[in-house]
Write an enzyme that holds these catalytic residues in place. Sequence first.
Site, PDB file in Angstrom:
ATOM      1  N   LYS A  79       0.836  -1.199   0.000  1.00  0.00           N
ATOM      2  CA  LYS A  79       0.000   0.000   0.000  1.00  0.00           C
ATOM      3  C   LYS A  79       0.876   1.256   0.000  1.00  0.00           C
ATOM      4  O   LYS A  79       2.097   1.178   0.182  1.00  0.00           O
ATOM      5  CB  LYS A  79      -0.913  -0.006   1.223  1.00  0.00           C
ATOM      6  CG  LYS A  79      -0.181  -0.014   2.551  1.00  0.00           C
ATOM      7  CD  LYS A  79      -1.146  -0.022   3.718  1.00  0.00           C
ATOM      8  CE  LYS A  79      -0.380   0.003   5.050  1.00  0.00           C
ATOM      9  NZ  LYS A  79      -1.293   0.112   6.204  1.00  0.00           N
TER      10      LYS A  79
ATOM     11  N   TYR B 113      13.951  31.966   2.252  1.00  0.00           N
ATOM     12  CA  TYR B 113      12.737  32.659   2.658  1.00  0.00           C
ATOM     13  C   TYR B 113      12.808  33.140   4.110  1.00  0.00           C
ATOM     14  O   TYR B 113      13.402  32.493   4.972  1.00  0.00           O
ATOM     15  CB  TYR B 113      11.534  31.724   2.520  1.00  0.00           C
ATOM     16  CG  TYR B 113      11.058  31.538   1.097  1.00  0.00           C
ATOM     17  CD1 TYR B 113      10.659  32.633   0.318  1.00  0.00           C
ATOM     18  CD2 TYR B 113      10.988  30.269   0.529  1.00  0.00           C
ATOM     19  CE1 TYR B 113      10.220  32.453  -0.977  1.00  0.00           C
ATOM     20  CE2 TYR B 113      10.550  30.073  -0.776  1.00  0.00           C
ATOM     21  CZ  TYR B 113      10.175  31.174  -1.520  1.00  0.00           C
ATOM     22  OH  TYR B 113       9.737  31.006  -2.810  1.00  0.00           O
TER      23      TYR B 113
END
Length: 822
Positions: free
Chosen positions: A490, A717
């Site tokens: 999965k 940033y």
Amino acid sequence: MNLKHISDILGGRLAGAGEDRTIQDLLIDSRQLLSPAQTLFFALTSDRNDGHRYIGELYEKGVRAFVVTRVLEPNDFTEATFIVVDDTLKALQKLAAHHRAQYHIPVIGITGSNGKTIVKEWLAQLLGPDYNTVRSPKSYNSQVGVPLSVWPMNETHQLAIFEAGISKPDEMTALADIINPTIGVFTNIGQAHGENFISATQKAGEKLNLFKRAETLVYCMDYYDIQQVILRADMAKKTRLLTWSRKFKEAEMYVAKVDKKEKETLLEVVYQGATHDFAIPFTDEASIENAIHCIAVCLLMKMDAALLCDRLMGLNSVAMRLEIKAGINNCTIINDYYNSDVNALAIALDVMNQQQQHHDKVLILSDILQSGRDEEELYAYIARLIQEKGVTQLIGIGPAISRQARQFKEGSCFYNDVADFMQHYLFSQFRNQTILLKGARAFAFEQISMELQEKAHETVLEINFNHLVNNFNHFRSLIKPETKIMVMVKAFGYGSGNYEVSNILQFHRADYLTVAFADEGVELRRAGIKLPIMVMSPEVNSYDNIIKYQLEPEVFSFRNLGFIEKALEATGGNSPLNVHVKLDTGMHRLGFSLKELPELIRRIQSNPLIHVQSVFSHLATADNPDEDEFTMSQIHVFEQGSRMIVDAFPHKVLRHILNTAGITRFTKYQFDMVRLGIGLYGVPTCKADEGVLDTVVSLKTTINQIKAIPAGDSIGYNRHGRAEHDMRIGIVPIGYADGLSRLLGNGNGKFYVKGHQVPIVGDICMDMCMLDLTGVNAEEGDTVVVFDAEHSINDIAKACQTIPYEVMTRISQRVKRVYYQE
């Protein structure tokens, strides 16, 4: 040989008809069958598997000859011939040793901790033009690999080169009897496979057993442990010792000078009083040592020094791994283009056949160089091989294969060289195919690879299939042979790729796969996965596809049972749907409580279209010894609830509760099946698995740009990155859109460049981040390691305040996955 002769050699007992049947091929892996009528299958047994289980399958495919330790029901195999022996592995080795004894040619045997395969391949490159040579395919150096390597020897061969490896004491004696080298090469002694030896000296002594009957032994006397065991064994009395050294002038071959240039290394070698100058196209220490071993062997075999000098500069790198990548137009590309050896071609074709996602299989093949075989005979064999391996289209590149075009089936096409192919072939024709590139290095197939592979940025997640299979086999060795194993694929195979991982698991005979949602199962079915697939969290609108694609949903509540009942009624099918009943034994996530089971049983019994395939539960704390009491309480509840389910139905209902940690820590409670999760990918979930599992995934990127930042400037940033001193930073193309947590910013996360730990500077950006390279001799284009075998994913997880599961599953699908087998 016929079977009667083979039985006499093995001292076995013949059972069944057909003792005059002639054998050409030996087989130990039922998945690699080539010519059934001429094959002898050895049913090897081990802690992990039993070859007798596959006799029925092989018989159906046409195999009629088997070496076994027990005869199966004769009425089921009326045309089969069995040779019954006490030990099938020893029988395989005994037959190979007998076969080797029929040929009286130079045989080079190679062992050592490292470099065996490289030395073998380079010796074949150097000596191949002068001798028709047989050699071990790839790294076939084990207890079963060596017999299979020796078996192809025939009367046309003038030289044989085989490698031998051991991982524990007493293994080399059997390999020595099989190879029986006339010339030995002892490459070195190091840490590889050292866990089963008391010391390096003991390991060197064990490896030395390969050369007990050799006429000449080539080795480097700079290795103290090797030199000591040879002196203690007094080998000089019966064996010529061709020593070489970079330290001691008294060695027979003294390496007086090693001068590394930018792209080559110059060697000054003194041998038997004469000084020779050689050059090799490598500069790393391992390649230099490997090349010196080759020089010693070639001079021993009286190769002209000038000729040797020319051939050394033509040495090719040996590709130790085969890569699988996403290609253009939904193709899958398999790169194995550094050699075109016939044996390696057969191995690569087997890997291609593991890829089930495409029906069409294309082989782009260059001329086979230096095979020593008649050209027409060689390509006739290759034509048969690729037909039997299911290749749908051949593209031949080179003058020799083009001359033999008539040998290949209609639809094949041929080109003189790579330039001719790339100029005239329309690459847009490649679509939804598996494409294997197999060529000699001289043909420069990397040009084709670059054109075919899907364009992606430079951040790569590498998945090592060898390690994945090793981990799978490790967990399989912990359970009983009859216990089934279900593997979780999965979440995009824990980030590793769902159908790529599922393909390899299907090939290695996993019993079940598990996905979270039906869409994942549908994708696997469309990719050719035939294994049963359990769906753990079926959604309301997914049941039609579950039925259509023969997926097997989990039943965890009366609500989702109602959806299954309605879907079955709507489709009007008459085939029962396999379902898996989930019990809540204490985790309190999904599942039925014990008091709900009578009603559940009543409803299922009333619907003939619902077939209970298994009943299971999930352990919440199997990895935590402090919670073992709770784990045992879950197991006891499961025993009670699962017994109610099992007793309610006349057919066999499988029971399973163990997850990865449970397989290791609570093996006693394996019931009928176990579920393997993150342990498959090399992440230990408990202390017992630490140091045992192989790392499967490695995340790497590249330095795109390097900048000098003066003290006081800000970086990134929000100006969170500050240069407190003059800095050198590297910008790398991996950011939070690739799955990198922003928690790693501002020094919390650390990557690795040229072995140096380098912190992340400033905030993580969407597509990139910045690293502090101050003091590191890094260049633009250098590799950056996020995590790999030497740099644990656990370190990244801790810095992110999370677990390895999340780190792996966060890696976005825009990161290129590269799958490889060593």
